[in-house]
Design a protein around this motif. Structure first.
Motif, PDB file in Angstrom:
ATOM      1  N   GLN A  30      -0.416  20.864  19.664  1.00 36.49           N
ATOM      2  CA  GLN A  30      -1.708  21.084  20.300  1.00 36.49           C
ATOM      3  C   GLN A  30      -2.074  22.561  20.227  1.00 36.49           C
ATOM      4  O   GLN A  30      -1.315  23.430  20.647  1.00 36.49           O
ATOM      5  CB  GLN A  30      -1.670  20.567  21.746  1.00 36.49           C
ATOM      6  CG  GLN A  30      -1.777  19.047  21.794  1.00 36.49           C
ATOM      7  CD  GLN A  30      -1.144  18.379  22.989  1.00 36.49           C
ATOM      8  OE1 GLN A  30      -0.050  18.760  23.411  1.00 36.49           O
ATOM      9  NE2 GLN A  30      -1.815  17.374  23.537  1.00 36.49           N
TER      10      GLN A  30
ATOM     11  N   ILE B  29      -6.910  21.265  21.539  1.00 35.85           N
ATOM     12  CA  ILE B  29      -7.162  20.208  20.555  1.00 35.85           C
ATOM     13  C   ILE B  29      -5.831  19.705  19.992  1.00 35.85           C
ATOM     14  O   ILE B  29      -4.835  20.431  19.984  1.00 35.85           O
ATOM     15  CB  ILE B  29      -8.076  20.642  19.369  1.00 35.85           C
ATOM     16  CG1 ILE B  29      -7.461  21.781  18.555  1.00 35.85           C
ATOM     17  CG2 ILE B  29      -9.489  20.959  19.844  1.00 35.85           C
ATOM     18  CD1 ILE B  29      -8.155  22.014  17.206  1.00 35.85           C
ATOM     19  N   ILE B  30      -5.860  18.450  19.544  1.00 36.58           N
ATOM     20  CA  ILE B  30      -4.685  17.880  18.883  1.00 36.58           C
ATOM     21  C   ILE B  30      -4.731  18.342  17.430  1.00 36.58           C
ATOM     22  O   ILE B  30      -5.409  17.760  16.598  1.00 36.58           O
ATOM     23  CB  ILE B  30      -4.669  16.337  19.019  1.00 36.58           C
ATOM     24  CG1 ILE B  30      -4.623  15.958  20.511  1.00 36.58           C
ATOM     25  CG2 ILE B  30      -3.480  15.742  18.260  1.00 36.58           C
ATOM     26  CD1 ILE B  30      -4.793  14.477  20.788  1.00 36.58           C
ATOM     27  N   TRP B  31      -4.021  19.419  17.176  1.00 41.06           N
ATOM     28  CA  TRP B  31      -4.089  20.064  15.855  1.00 41.06           C
ATOM     29  C   TRP B  31      -3.359  19.245  14.797  1.00 41.06           C
ATOM     30  O   TRP B  31      -3.777  19.187  13.649  1.00 41.06           O
ATOM     31  CB  TRP B  31      -3.513  21.481  15.954  1.00 41.06           C
ATOM     32  CG  TRP B  31      -3.670  22.279  14.706  1.00 41.06           C
ATOM     33  CD1 TRP B  31      -4.798  22.930  14.280  1.00 41.06           C
ATOM     34  CD2 TRP B  31      -2.677  22.505  13.700  1.00 41.06           C
ATOM     35  NE1 TRP B  31      -4.561  23.537  13.068  1.00 41.06           N
ATOM     36  CE2 TRP B  31      -3.263  23.302  12.695  1.00 41.06           C
ATOM     37  CE3 TRP B  31      -1.333  22.127  13.554  1.00 41.06           C
ATOM     38  CZ2 TRP B  31      -2.578  23.721  11.558  1.00 41.06           C
ATOM     39  CZ3 TRP B  31      -0.638  22.540  12.424  1.00 41.06           C
ATOM     40  CH2 TRP B  31      -1.271  23.328  11.442  1.00 41.06           C
TER      41      TRP B  31
ATOM     42  N   GLU C  25      -6.701  16.013  24.606  1.00 38.45           N
ATOM     43  CA  GLU C  25      -7.421  17.207  24.191  1.00 38.45           C
ATOM     44  C   GLU C  25      -8.628  17.345  25.097  1.00 38.45           C
ATOM     45  O   GLU C  25      -9.148  16.370  25.624  1.00 38.45           O
ATOM     46  CB  GLU C  25      -7.781  17.223  22.696  1.00 38.45           C
ATOM     47  CG  GLU C  25      -8.772  16.264  22.190  1.00 38.45           C
ATOM     48  CD  GLU C  25      -9.061  16.478  20.666  1.00 38.45           C
ATOM     49  OE1 GLU C  25      -8.223  17.012  19.919  1.00 38.45           O
ATOM     50  OE2 GLU C  25     -10.159  16.103  20.253  1.00 38.45           O
TER      51      GLU C  25
ATOM     52  N   SER D 197      -9.284  19.298  14.964  1.00 40.12           N
ATOM     53  CA  SER D 197      -8.462  18.247  15.559  1.00 40.12           C
ATOM     54  C   SER D 197      -8.269  17.107  14.572  1.00 40.12           C
ATOM     55  O   SER D 197      -9.223  16.697  13.904  1.00 40.12           O
ATOM     56  CB  SER D 197      -9.159  17.712  16.811  1.00 40.12           C
ATOM     57  OG  SER D 197      -8.625  16.450  17.184  1.00 40.12           O
TER      58      SER D 197
END
Ligand code: MN
Length: 194
Positions: A35, A101-103, A87, A181
């Motif tokens: 994240q 964010i969910i990278w 996120e 994301s």
């Protein structure tokens, strides 16, 4: 039920982060999530499913795909499994206030083995401070080592190092070039402007 460190740090009447009171769904393979967290200092929270929780590290520079680059990974409190789906914005006056964010997200395989080629239990490896894993994400793939430093100024911190395998790429620098994301395709800025 006693509160976990994760729960004690947060006021769930203010933050929309998961309360950590649900049993997480377990898949065949353990999950990982990275994240991107724009808090006081921008960093990447690297989390691995171990022993029914998300073991967590803050990686200031994020993961590298270059085996020659060691990345500092500072251990943080265990997070509940459903945190992998979070996120959004954490209120500024709350712990970790900022935007997440969910990278990257995916599954991983434990590839650490002994001299007889038997896989060593993941939780045991975590306690020993040596993890060898193979990630299957959207941005980050292949082998990585997590090594806990046992002496010196950085004692207690870990190093995250890409293994020199077919997924290694010294030029790619995904942290610099891939900033959306993998779930919503939003950037940190997009979420801030929501
Ligand atoms: Mn964080």
């Amino acid at each position: 039920m006693s509160k976990s460190v994760y729960q004690k740090k947060r006021d769930f009447s203010k933050t929309t982060e998961p309360k950590g009171d649900k049993k997480g769904k377990r898949g065949k393979r353990p999950i990982f999530v990275i994240q991107k967290h724009d808090a006081t200092n921008l960093h990447y929270d690297f989390r691995l499913e171990i022993n029914n929780t998300l073991k967590s590290w803050a990686v200031p520079k994020g993961p590298s795909t270059n085996p020659d680059e060691k990345r500092m990974a500072i251990p943080t409190e265990d997070h509940p499994l459903d945190y992998a789906n979070f996120e959004g914005k954490i209120p500024e006056d709350q712990y970790g206030g900022g935007t997440v964010i969910i990278w990257d997200k995916g599954t991983f395989e434990n590839i650490r083995s002994n001299e007889k080629d038997e896989v060593i239990n993941l939780n045991k490896s975590f306690k020993e401070g040596v993890l060898e894993i193979k990630l299957k994400g959207k941005k980050i793939n292949g082998g990585y080592s997590f090594i806990k430093m046992k002496s010196g100024k950085m004692k207690g911190n870990w190093l995250l190092i890409k293994k020199d395998d077919s997924e290694a790429d010294a030029r790619r620098k995904p942290v610099n070039t891939e900033n959306k994301s993998v779930i919503s395709a939003k950037t940190i800025k997009d979420i801030e402007n929501d």
